[in-house]
Design an enzyme around this catalytic site. Structure first.
Site, PDB file in Angstrom:
ATOM      1  N   ASP A  31      -5.046  -7.463   0.700  1.00 18.05           N
ATOM      2  CA  ASP A  31      -3.642  -7.223   0.987  1.00 18.05           C
ATOM      3  C   ASP A  31      -2.935  -8.569   1.051  1.00 18.05           C
ATOM      4  OD1 ASP A  31      -1.264  -5.963   2.149  1.00 18.05           O
ATOM      5  OD2 ASP A  31      -1.935  -6.893   4.013  1.00 18.05           O
ATOM      6  N   ASP A  33       0.714  -9.436   2.446  1.00 13.62           N
ATOM      7  CA  ASP A  33       1.516  -9.819   3.621  1.00 13.62           C
ATOM      8  C   ASP A  33       0.774  -9.513   4.921  1.00 13.62           C
ATOM      9  OD1 ASP A  33       3.458 -10.540   1.809  1.00 13.62           O
ATOM     10  OD2 ASP A  33       4.477  -8.616   1.913  1.00 13.62           O
ATOM     11  N   TYR A  42       9.208  -8.538   4.887  1.00 17.80           N
ATOM     12  CA  TYR A  42       9.699  -8.421   3.503  1.00 17.80           C
ATOM     13  C   TYR A  42       9.862  -9.788   2.834  1.00 17.80           C
ATOM     14  CZ  TYR A  42      10.416  -3.722   5.181  1.00 17.80           C
ATOM     15  OH  TYR A  42      10.205  -2.495   5.741  1.00 17.80           O
ATOM     16  N   SER A  76       7.642  -2.347  -0.636  1.00 22.28           N
ATOM     17  CA  SER A  76       8.748  -1.386  -0.549  1.00 22.28           C
ATOM     18  C   SER A  76      10.102  -2.070  -0.421  1.00 22.28           C
ATOM     19  CB  SER A  76       8.533  -0.443   0.635  1.00 22.28           C
ATOM     20  OG  SER A  76       8.775  -1.110   1.857  1.00 22.28           O
ATOM     21  N   ARG A 130       1.122   4.101  -3.542  1.00 20.85           N
ATOM     22  CA  ARG A 130       1.443   3.346  -2.327  1.00 20.85           C
ATOM     23  C   ARG A 130       0.303   3.530  -1.330  1.00 20.85           C
ATOM     24  NH1 ARG A 130       5.219   1.154   1.296  1.00 20.85           N
ATOM     25  NH2 ARG A 130       4.961   1.958   3.395  1.00 20.85           N
TER      26      ARG A 130
HETATM   27 MG   LIG Z   1      -0.236  -6.302   5.182  1.00 21.13          MG
END
Ligand SMILES: [Mg+2]
Length: 220
Positions: A31, A33, A42, A76, A130
């Site tokens: 992953d 972030d 974001y 997203s 997602r």
């Molecule tokens: Mg994450």
């Protein structure tokens, strides 16, 4: 490639390194972030990008051990209208540059723009791609030429572990960084027969955990 992930829908972007050997021993799906990079709410400006301490060393160790490495990221912010794919691409390029400085590289990357409350046509396909849907992870292991059972996910969200379980991966290392602290109970609850969830404080601990399972060599 599994039929469900052979055709990428609009809202999913992927890339594979040109020099990727067709078959890898095992794979790390990471992953972005809160896991590889610091959680920045974001993230879309290169000036806000911070690699986590230990990220480059882990990716380099995986590269050296013959593992495939993929970044697997929900974005997203795109369907929320906060930024576009150009900003995403700029972040990815800067991640590549910083990893490259440490002799590390990512072999494949996949991201989706979706969110159930913000994607105009949210449906079965978007839910597959997602996380916690398994679509991006199935695409990544296929791209890396690795069986799902030979792949591990690293992430800070319970949805990272849930996607890994749904994709048939061996397990997920769940980090306390990013949103990890609040997500820990839900992530651990996904452990079960044939699927391990390994808690770690940060990405620095991941090497030792995977070495214990024979995925990475023990550090000398
Ligand atoms: Mg994450």
């Amino acid at each position: 490639m599994p039929a469900a992930v052979a055709k990428l829908p609009p809202g999913v972007r992927c890339s594979i390194s040109a020099d990727l050997p067709s078959r890898r021993r095992a794979a790390l799906l990471i992953d972005r972030d809160g896991t590889l990079v610091r959680e920045m709410h974001y993230l879309h400006r290169v000036r806000d990008l911070r690699l986590q301490v230990g990220s480059a060393a882990l990716v380099r160790a995986a590269n050296d051990a013959g593992l495939g490495v993929a970044l697997v990221s929900n974005q997203s912010g795109i369907d929320r209208g906060m930024f576009g794919w150009d900003a995403y691409a700029a972040i990815e390029a800067e991640i590549d540059r910083r990893l490259g400085r440490a002799g590390a590289h990512v072999d494949a990357r996949v991201a989706n723009a979706y969110h159930p409350d913000h994607t105009l046509r949210w449906g079965r396909v978007q839910a597959l791609w997602r996380k916690p849907g398994p679509g991006m992870l199935l695409w990544a292991v296929e791209a890396l030429g690795v069986a799902p059972r030979r792949a591990w996910m690293l992430g800070d969200m319970a949805s990272d572990a849930e996607a890994a379980k749904a994709a048939g991966l061996a397990g997920c290392v769940h980090l306390s960084t990013g949103h990890g602290r609040a997500q820990r109970p839900a992530a651990l609850a996904l452990a079960g027969k044939g699927f391990a969830v390994l808690p770690a404080a940060s990405i620095v601990e991941v090497h030792a955990l995977l070495a214990e399972r024979g995925i990475l060599p023990t550090r000398g």
